[in-house]
Design a protein around this motif. Structure first.
Motif, PDB file in Angstrom:
ATOM      1  N   ARG A   1      67.681  37.136  29.150  1.00  0.00           N
ATOM      2  CA  ARG A   1      68.841  37.997  29.444  1.00  0.00           C
ATOM      3  C   ARG A   1      70.064  37.169  29.820  1.00  0.00           C
ATOM      4  N   LEU A   2      69.883  36.166  30.682  1.00  0.00           N
ATOM      5  CA  LEU A   2      71.024  35.347  31.096  1.00  0.00           C
ATOM      6  C   LEU A   2      71.568  34.544  29.918  1.00  0.00           C
ATOM      7  N   ALA A   3      70.695  33.984  29.113  1.00  0.00           N
ATOM      8  CA  ALA A   3      71.153  33.220  27.947  1.00  0.00           C
ATOM      9  C   ALA A   3      71.963  34.110  27.013  1.00  0.00           C
ATOM     10  N   LEU A   4      71.452  35.303  26.722  1.00  0.00           N
ATOM     11  CA  LEU A   4      72.164  36.215  25.827  1.00  0.00           C
ATOM     12  C   LEU A   4      73.504  36.642  26.424  1.00  0.00           C
ATOM     13  N   PHE A   5      73.520  36.900  27.728  1.00  0.00           N
ATOM     14  CA  PHE A   5      74.774  37.283  28.378  1.00  0.00           C
ATOM     15  C   PHE A   5      75.811  36.164  28.266  1.00  0.00           C
ATOM     16  N   LEU A   6      75.414  34.951  28.632  1.00  0.00           N
ATOM     17  CA  LEU A   6      76.361  33.831  28.586  1.00  0.00           C
ATOM     18  C   LEU A   6      76.831  33.535  27.161  1.00  0.00           C
ATOM     19  N   MET A   7      75.918  33.612  26.211  1.00  0.00           N
ATOM     20  CA  MET A   7      76.319  33.375  24.817  1.00  0.00           C
ATOM     21  C   MET A   7      77.379  34.392  24.400  1.00  0.00           C
ATOM     22  N   GLN A   8      77.154  35.655  24.715  1.00  0.00           N
ATOM     23  CA  GLN A   8      78.117  36.690  24.343  1.00  0.00           C
ATOM     24  C   GLN A   8      79.442  36.480  25.059  1.00  0.00           C
TER      25      GLN A   8
ATOM     26  N   PHE B   1      73.211  26.824  25.080  1.00  0.00           N
ATOM     27  CA  PHE B   1      73.060  27.861  26.100  1.00  0.00           C
ATOM     28  C   PHE B   1      71.601  28.032  26.503  1.00  0.00           C
ATOM     29  N   ARG B   2      70.702  27.935  25.548  1.00  0.00           N
ATOM     30  CA  ARG B   2      69.270  28.041  25.869  1.00  0.00           C
ATOM     31  C   ARG B   2      68.829  26.883  26.764  1.00  0.00           C
ATOM     32  N   ARG B   3      69.318  25.666  26.491  1.00  0.00           N
ATOM     33  CA  ARG B   3      68.982  24.503  27.334  1.00  0.00           C
ATOM     34  C   ARG B   3      69.515  24.698  28.753  1.00  0.00           C
ATOM     35  N   LEU B   4      70.765  25.122  28.845  1.00  0.00           N
ATOM     36  CA  LEU B   4      71.386  25.345  30.151  1.00  0.00           C
ATOM     37  C   LEU B   4      70.568  26.334  30.976  1.00  0.00           C
ATOM     38  N   VAL B   5      70.270  27.467  30.397  1.00  0.00           N
ATOM     39  CA  VAL B   5      69.591  28.530  31.135  1.00  0.00           C
ATOM     40  C   VAL B   5      68.138  28.154  31.436  1.00  0.00           C
ATOM     41  N   HIS B   6      67.488  27.470  30.524  1.00  0.00           N
ATOM     42  CA  HIS B   6      66.116  27.029  30.795  1.00  0.00           C
ATOM     43  C   HIS B   6      66.091  26.072  31.980  1.00  0.00           C
TER      44      HIS B   6
ATOM     45  N   THR C   1      74.366  40.211  21.029  1.00  0.00           N
ATOM     46  CA  THR C   1      72.996  40.683  21.205  1.00  0.00           C
ATOM     47  C   THR C   1      72.777  41.295  22.592  1.00  0.00           C
ATOM     48  N   TYR C   2      73.362  40.691  23.626  1.00  0.00           N
ATOM     49  CA  TYR C   2      73.176  41.209  24.980  1.00  0.00           C
ATOM     50  C   TYR C   2      73.632  42.665  25.056  1.00  0.00           C
ATOM     51  N   SER C   3      74.865  42.929  24.687  1.00  0.00           N
ATOM     52  CA  SER C   3      75.388  44.298  24.775  1.00  0.00           C
ATOM     53  C   SER C   3      74.715  45.231  23.785  1.00  0.00           C
ATOM     54  N   ASP C   4      74.357  44.716  22.619  1.00  0.00           N
ATOM     55  CA  ASP C   4      73.662  45.536  21.636  1.00  0.00           C
ATOM     56  C   ASP C   4      72.351  46.066  22.213  1.00  0.00           C
ATOM     57  N   ASN C   5      71.666  45.249  23.004  1.00  0.00           N
ATOM     58  CA  ASN C   5      70.369  45.626  23.562  1.00  0.00           C
ATOM     59  C   ASN C   5      70.446  46.283  24.932  1.00  0.00           C
ATOM     60  N   ARG C   6      71.427  45.897  25.739  1.00  0.00           N
ATOM     61  CA  ARG C   6      71.452  46.345  27.140  1.00  0.00           C
ATOM     62  C   ARG C   6      72.703  47.111  27.532  1.00  0.00           C
ATOM     63  N   GLY C   7      73.656  47.225  26.645  1.00  0.00           N
ATOM     64  CA  GLY C   7      74.898  47.905  26.999  1.00  0.00           C
ATOM     65  C   GLY C   7      75.821  46.987  27.777  1.00  0.00           C
ATOM     66  N   HIS C   8      76.780  47.590  28.457  1.00  0.00           N
ATOM     67  CA  HIS C   8      77.753  46.833  29.251  1.00  0.00           C
ATOM     68  C   HIS C   8      77.020  46.001  30.301  1.00  0.00           C
ATOM     69  N   PRO C   9      77.469  44.768  30.544  1.00  0.00           N
ATOM     70  CA  PRO C   9      76.764  43.907  31.498  1.00  0.00           C
ATOM     71  C   PRO C   9      76.629  44.496  32.917  1.00  0.00           C
ATOM     72  N   ARG C  10      77.648  45.154  33.441  1.00  0.00           N
ATOM     73  CA  ARG C  10      77.593  45.757  34.779  1.00  0.00           C
ATOM     74  C   ARG C  10      76.905  44.826  35.780  1.00  0.00           C
ATOM     75  N   LEU C  11      77.414  43.621  35.884  1.00  0.00           N
ATOM     76  CA  LEU C  11      76.747  42.598  36.697  1.00  0.00           C
ATOM     77  C   LEU C  11      76.555  43.010  38.152  1.00  0.00           C
ATOM     78  N   ARG C  12      77.601  43.561  38.772  1.00  0.00           N
ATOM     79  CA  ARG C  12      77.461  43.948  40.185  1.00  0.00           C
ATOM     80  C   ARG C  12      76.399  45.029  40.351  1.00  0.00           C
ATOM     81  N   MET C  13      76.385  46.017  39.467  1.00  0.00           N
ATOM     82  CA  MET C  13      75.404  47.079  39.561  1.00  0.00           C
ATOM     83  C   MET C  13      73.981  46.544  39.370  1.00  0.00           C
ATOM     84  N   ARG C  14      73.806  45.665  38.391  1.00  0.00           N
ATOM     85  CA  ARG C  14      72.469  45.134  38.118  1.00  0.00           C
ATOM     86  C   ARG C  14      71.950  44.258  39.266  1.00  0.00           C
ATOM     87  N   HIS C  15      72.855  43.670  40.034  1.00  0.00           N
ATOM     88  CA  HIS C  15      72.445  42.815  41.147  1.00  0.00           C
ATOM     89  C   HIS C  15      72.416  43.545  42.484  1.00  0.00           C
TER      90      HIS C  15
END
Length: 136
Positions: free
Chosen positions: A56-63, A24-29, A70-84
């Protein structure tokens, strides 16, 4: 009856099947290498360094694919539409995002089944983030 050892393909998450965090890190990088040079997408990342967005994207995709939460632990619900929502995500941005993601996905050299499953999700997710009909 023969017992199947724990950790076999049947019990592994998609995250584990494609190589876990390193994959996932390779993909996102690789994806962000393309974004860094893209005149349409780069302005959507206000940070000087794309590193935080990459993380952030790597953690989201991994989860999403069965890895650590880790993504949700640190940032809460992804709420992709709201964040974009603050960004203009039109068809051109959608297409550019998918173009860079396609390159990154192909560089991973996954099995055809894994690549198809991942690509199906990415195209669906990208389509849901379009928030304007504007072409600019």
């Amino acid at each position: 009856m023969k017992r199947i050892p724990r950790g076999t393909l049947q019990e592994q998450t998609f995250y584990e099947q494609i190589g876990g965090e390193p994959a996932f890190r390779r993909l996102v990088h690789r994806f962000y290498e393309g974004v860094a040079e893209d005149p349409l997408l780069r302005p959507m990342y206000p940070e000087e360094d794309l590193g935080p967005a990459e993380d952030r994207l790597a953690l989201f995709l991994m989860q999403y694919w069965g890895g650590p939460t880790t993504y949700s632990d640190n940032r809460g619900h992804p709420r992709l539409r709201m964040r974009h929502a603050p960004f203009t995500v039109n068809r051109a941005a959608h297409d550019a995002w998918l173009r860079h993601m396609r390159t990154a996905l192909e560089d991973l050299e996954l099995s055809p089944e894994h690549e198809e499953q991942f690509w199906h999700y990415l195209t669906y997710a990208a389509a849901t983030l379009i928030n304007t009909d504007d072409e600019a």
